[in-house]
Write an enzyme that holds these catalytic residues in place. Structure first.
Site, PDB file in Angstrom:
ATOM      1  CG  PHE A   1      -1.845  -1.210   1.242  1.00  0.00           C
ATOM      2  CD1 PHE A   1      -3.083  -1.148   0.623  1.00  0.00           C
ATOM      3  CD2 PHE A   1      -1.468  -2.399   1.854  1.00  0.00           C
ATOM      4  CE1 PHE A   1      -3.936  -2.243   0.625  1.00  0.00           C
ATOM      5  CE2 PHE A   1      -2.305  -3.498   1.866  1.00  0.00           C
ATOM      6  CZ  PHE A   1      -3.544  -3.417   1.246  1.00  0.00           C
TER       7      PHE A   1
ATOM      8  CB  THR B   1       1.400   0.638   5.081  1.00  0.00           C
ATOM      9  OG1 THR B   1       2.082   0.581   6.332  1.00  0.00           O
ATOM     10  CG2 THR B   1       0.012   0.039   5.215  1.00  0.00           C
ATOM     11  CB  CYS B   2       4.980   3.122   1.623  1.00  0.00           C
ATOM     12  SG  CYS B   2       6.411   4.218   1.510  1.00  0.00           S
ATOM     13  CB  VAL B   3       7.545   3.081   6.952  1.00  0.00           C
ATOM     14  CG1 VAL B   3       8.854   3.371   6.253  1.00  0.00           C
ATOM     15  CG2 VAL B   3       7.537   3.630   8.366  1.00  0.00           C
TER      16      VAL B   3
ATOM     17  CB  ALA C   1       2.167   4.766   6.699  1.00  0.00           C
TER      18      ALA C   1
END
EC number: 2.8.1.-
Length: 130
Positions: free
Chosen positions: A41, A79-81, A84
């Site tokens: 994501f 999720t892309c940190v 996010a």
């Protein structure tokens, strides 16, 4: 012929059809016997990993659907940190590192860098973006 897929979801959990279409595509892939190893994501798509999303009682709960899909088929939800954190989707580790009082990453999701996506792409036969 069975193929290994990776999905990249850029659409938010609600507001556009992108994330719901990705979910339906994932179901279709699995029904056809293909493998889906990871869903990444990115951008607005990280909102799919928020534990604070509360749809109306008559709406489809896409976050719960992603979680169930992950459990049933052993699919990694990442999720892309960086994306996010910019959007307020924070895991436990990031909350601690940034001295925040709470986290809100939904159970079953993990935060990863773009390296996680690159790694998945190296072993995938197909990468599909929504």
């Amino acid at each position: 012929m069975t193929l290994n897929y990776v999905l990249v979801v850029n659409g938010p959990v609600y507001g556009t059809q992108a994330a719901r279409s990705a979910y339906q595509f994932a179901l279709a892939l699995l029904a056809q016997g293909h493998q889906l190893s990871r869903i990444f994501f990115y951008q607005e798509g990280v909102q799919n990993g928020s534990a604070l999303t509360v749809p109306a009682s008559d709406e489809f709960d896409l976050v719960a659907a992603w979680q169930q899909l992950s459990i049933t088929h052993s699919i990694e939800l990442q999720t892309c940190v960086a994306a996010a954190l910019r959007r307020g989707v924070v895991g436990k580790q990031e909350a601690t590192q940034n001295m925040l009082s709470a986290d809100n990453l939904a159970t079953g999701f993990e935060q990863a860098g773009l390296g996680g996506l690159a790694e998945a792409m190296l072993t995938a036969d197909r990468v599909i973006q929504f």
